[in-house]
Motif scaffolding. Sequence first.
Motif, PDB file in Angstrom:
ATOM      1  N   SER A  39      27.326 -20.244 -10.610  1.00 29.54           N
ATOM      2  CA  SER A  39      28.238 -19.220 -10.080  1.00 29.54           C
ATOM      3  C   SER A  39      29.679 -19.718 -10.146  1.00 29.54           C
ATOM      4  CB  SER A  39      27.899 -18.897  -8.628  1.00 29.54           C
ATOM      5  OG  SER A  39      26.553 -18.750  -8.481  1.00 29.54           O
ATOM      6  N   LEU A  43      32.943 -18.197 -12.330  1.00 24.18           N
ATOM      7  CA  LEU A  43      34.270 -17.879 -11.779  1.00 24.18           C
ATOM      8  C   LEU A  43      35.365 -18.581 -12.585  1.00 24.18           C
ATOM      9  CD1 LEU A  43      33.545 -18.134  -7.953  1.00 24.18           C
ATOM     10  CD2 LEU A  43      34.096 -16.068  -9.219  1.00 24.18           C
ATOM     11  N   SER A  47      38.217 -16.745 -14.745  1.00 24.87           N
ATOM     12  CA  SER A  47      39.613 -16.940 -14.356  1.00 24.87           C
ATOM     13  C   SER A  47      40.406 -17.577 -15.495  1.00 24.87           C
ATOM     14  CB  SER A  47      39.702 -17.721 -13.050  1.00 24.87           C
ATOM     15  OG  SER A  47      39.848 -19.054 -13.273  1.00 24.87           O
ATOM     16  N   ARG A  50      41.340 -14.748 -17.768  1.00 24.19           N
ATOM     17  CA  ARG A  50      41.879 -13.577 -17.070  1.00 24.19           C
ATOM     18  C   ARG A  50      43.101 -12.947 -17.753  1.00 24.19           C
ATOM     19  NH1 ARG A  50      41.222 -14.547 -11.678  1.00 24.19           N
ATOM     20  NH2 ARG A  50      39.452 -13.152 -11.819  1.00 24.19           N
ATOM     21  N   VAL A 110      29.661  -5.092  -6.473  1.00 23.99           N
ATOM     22  CA  VAL A 110      31.009  -5.666  -6.555  1.00 23.99           C
ATOM     23  C   VAL A 110      31.951  -4.965  -5.580  1.00 23.99           C
ATOM     24  CG1 VAL A 110      32.919  -6.224  -8.128  1.00 23.99           C
ATOM     25  CG2 VAL A 110      30.564  -6.252  -8.941  1.00 23.99           C
ATOM     26  N   SER A 122      34.668  -8.044  -4.675  1.00 28.56           N
ATOM     27  CA  SER A 122      34.376  -9.495  -4.615  1.00 28.56           C
ATOM     28  C   SER A 122      33.303  -9.847  -5.644  1.00 28.56           C
ATOM     29  CB  SER A 122      33.910  -9.872  -3.214  1.00 28.56           C
ATOM     30  OG  SER A 122      32.772  -9.152  -2.915  1.00 28.56           O
ATOM     31  N   ALA A 123      33.343 -11.146  -6.017  1.00 28.14           N
ATOM     32  CA  ALA A 123      32.351 -11.604  -7.023  1.00 28.14           C
ATOM     33  C   ALA A 123      30.942 -11.546  -6.426  1.00 28.14           C
ATOM     34  CB  ALA A 123      32.695 -13.020  -7.430  1.00 28.14           C
ATOM     35  N   TRP A 124      29.979 -11.330  -7.318  1.00 29.85           N
ATOM     36  CA  TRP A 124      28.591 -11.202  -6.848  1.00 29.85           C
ATOM     37  C   TRP A 124      27.679 -11.938  -7.818  1.00 29.85           C
ATOM     38  CZ3 TRP A 124      24.399  -8.625  -9.206  1.00 29.85           C
ATOM     39  CH2 TRP A 124      23.272  -8.416  -8.395  1.00 29.85           C
ATOM     40  N   HIS A 125      26.746 -12.712  -7.302  1.00 23.54           N
ATOM     41  CA  HIS A 125      25.815 -13.489  -8.144  1.00 23.54           C
ATOM     42  C   HIS A 125      24.403 -13.228  -7.677  1.00 23.54           C
ATOM     43  CE1 HIS A 125      29.373 -15.863  -9.257  1.00 23.54           C
ATOM     44  NE2 HIS A 125      29.675 -15.788  -7.959  1.00 23.54           N
ATOM     45  N   SER A 138      26.145 -12.739 -12.903  1.00 21.51           N
ATOM     46  CA  SER A 138      27.373 -12.816 -12.094  1.00 21.51           C
ATOM     47  C   SER A 138      28.262 -11.631 -12.456  1.00 21.51           C
ATOM     48  CB  SER A 138      28.156 -14.089 -12.402  1.00 21.51           C
ATOM     49  OG  SER A 138      27.343 -15.195 -12.196  1.00 21.51           O
ATOM     50  N   ILE A 140      32.097 -10.437 -11.855  1.00 16.05           N
ATOM     51  CA  ILE A 140      33.338 -11.007 -11.303  1.00 16.05           C
ATOM     52  C   ILE A 140      34.495 -10.017 -11.558  1.00 16.05           C
ATOM     53  CG2 ILE A 140      34.928 -12.975 -11.475  1.00 16.05           C
ATOM     54  CD1 ILE A 140      32.165 -14.234 -12.800  1.00 16.05           C
ATOM     55  N   PHE A 151      35.162  -5.203 -13.879  1.00 16.60           N
ATOM     56  CA  PHE A 151      34.548  -6.529 -13.631  1.00 16.60           C
ATOM     57  C   PHE A 151      33.815  -7.004 -14.874  1.00 16.60           C
ATOM     58  CE2 PHE A 151      31.774  -3.196 -12.063  1.00 16.60           C
ATOM     59  CZ  PHE A 151      30.522  -3.499 -12.581  1.00 16.60           C
TER      60      PHE A 151
END
Length: 749
Positions: A39, A43, A47, A50, A110, A122-125, A138, A140, A151
Amino acid sequence: MRQAIRFVVGLVLGLALLTWITSVLVQRTTRNWFERDTSLRALLVVSGARQALSSHWREGQSRELRSILTEITRDERIMAASACNADSSLLASTADFPPKFSCRELAKHVRSSPDASIESWSAWHQPDSLPGGSVLVSAIPVLDGEQPLGFVVLVHDLSYAERREARTRQFVLIAFGFLAVAASVITLLVARLSWRSWSDEIHRLARGEAPKQPEFRPILRDVRELVDRIMVEKETEMEGGAWTPQRLKLTLKRHLQGEKVVIVANREPYVHERQADESIRVLHPASGLVTALEPVMRACSGVWIAHGGGSADRETADRNGRIRVPPGEESYFVRRVWLSKEEESGYYYGFSNEGLWPLCHMAHARPVFRSEDWRHYQTVNERFADAVCEEVDSDDPIVLVQDYHFALVPRLIRERLPRATVMMFWHIPWPNSERLGICPWRKEILEGMLGSSIIGFHTQIHCNNFIDSVDRFLEARIDREQNAVVQQGRPTLVRPYPISLEWPVHWLIGGPSPEECRSSIFADLGLKPDALLGVGVDRLDYTKGVEERFLAVESLLERHPMFRGRFTFVQLAAPSRTLIERYRQLNESVEQVAARINERFGQGTYRPIILLRSHHEPPTVFRYYRAADVCYVSSLHDGMNLVAKEFVAARDDERGVLVLSQFTGAARELTEALVVNPYDIEEASSALATALNMSREEQRERMRSMRAFLAEFNVYRWAGRMLVDAARLRRRERLTGRLAEHLVESTSS
Ligand code: G6P
């Protein structure tokens, strides 16, 4: 060894369970770690990209976005990626993105609603699975400033984590398997080695060698005790056969390491009396106690502590009051204790014979208890206990305390020699608890006796009476299963040991035949050759029922005239305790009854009753037994009565009939006697008539059976059984003592 194997099996099963639990825990923990790592990496990847992602996103350049996503999936652990718009539509995805993970589905996780503010993104895994194995999904969010663009979805391959988990599980299994094998081998090895060392030590013990390892010593000592005990019990079982002086001696040697026996009894076996002509004569007192115990002492040797009451006792003993006996075949010591006139009067005549004797016998004499007598009784008991301490040669001697003269001695010995084995034998009946209540010092008497390891009575009834008395008057635990009284954890066994005679009786060896006895006695008494002779042998004591006996003779002559002029009853009556009023009265009344009957049925020189009031030595007594047609023992109450047994023992010709009171202990054993109630004068006289008319065959049959009984149940067996019981108790006490020592040692160390 079997225990070691059981332990190993338990160990292996335990380890298997532990392995399973461990592997499950390890798997869960590592999976968590892997998921958290993945996870985090997701991220980082998003990022890192991004900038590029948001510029192409704003422009809606899906081709460029796909190439960025494809670039991201170059990481070998990221299988597929997609970019979903804020409105949940798909913007771009790599070629093999699994359709299972749709933007619409994932968007729910999300953000909470399509027009939600930035804070709600928010991020979710989430772990999931595909046909190829497990994956982590994931989602994100990608923001443009504060504006959410959509996302990115990354699907991570987690099969490597599964592979690593499998390897870890394998490792855990191997490690635990190795541990199980190693622990089992070590356990078996240790068990084998300790077993070998144990068996070596036990072999050493069996060979009589000392153990090598000091920590084994206490245990091996106990094992040795156990082996000893088993051997002793086996020997006793196997010994079988008749009890003889040799067997008694052997028993003492085997079971009690040949310990010296110390007897405490008021009456001594040999009394030295100065005669009128100044010579000294050795007398054998008329006492059932002496009759029974003297042969035991001859067999065992040791010391007999007694009151020195003979007129020449002091001058025949050494300065310590000791004398070796029997005269001419010295095999043991008599230690005489000297009493003052006052002591003798208070302790012997007073408390013992005016108090305890009538208390214990149901013979209608009123017990008299005086405090003065009680004080003397206590003092004299102390003196005898002191004498015991002077005579013993160890701190754990075997002491046999005899009869009602010494109820306090067992406790006094226990206080002086706590490790002593004290056996008390009560030769007279024990009253029921209600009757015992008459005695003002009943508690002291019971407490005194309970200093013994074993208390013996002739019959079970007297044991029961004693236990009931303890139950009624003392605070003590009664162990009814063991027949024991327990005080402060120390048991006193209460057992029946019916006393008996030596077998064969030594007075008969080399003595005259029954025919010779008959002719000499007939001559002495002036009887006609066809006369019939009855005999009674007693101390002149009101418990013996001598008056009732004479009345039965009178009734016989009255109801069966054929015996008048033909039947004579001779009574050997040894004067006894003549300083006591009740005994004086008895002397007179017996004389009067005999005179009246003689007056009534006497003719010329014929007298139906011949009363010989004097002490008769055993050879004379046995001559009378052997000469008689019938012996009548008419006790009103008697612990055992050895006269009955002596008469049977004397009749090796298997002739003669015993008429026996049902109130004697002997009546329970000599069941072939004609057993009567001495108070029932008619019944007793009929029994005398039956005896005088009995055929020789019946006489033989009855006599044979009683003689066989006495041959087996002789006094050596009586003493042997008591000593074996004492030895058993002694071993048990030693083992418990040792156990206590071990406990003290182990708690203090
Ligand atoms: C009974 C008692 C004995 C006693 C005997 C003779 O049998 O149980 O202890 O020795 O009588 O009595 P004496 O008073 O003469 O010793």
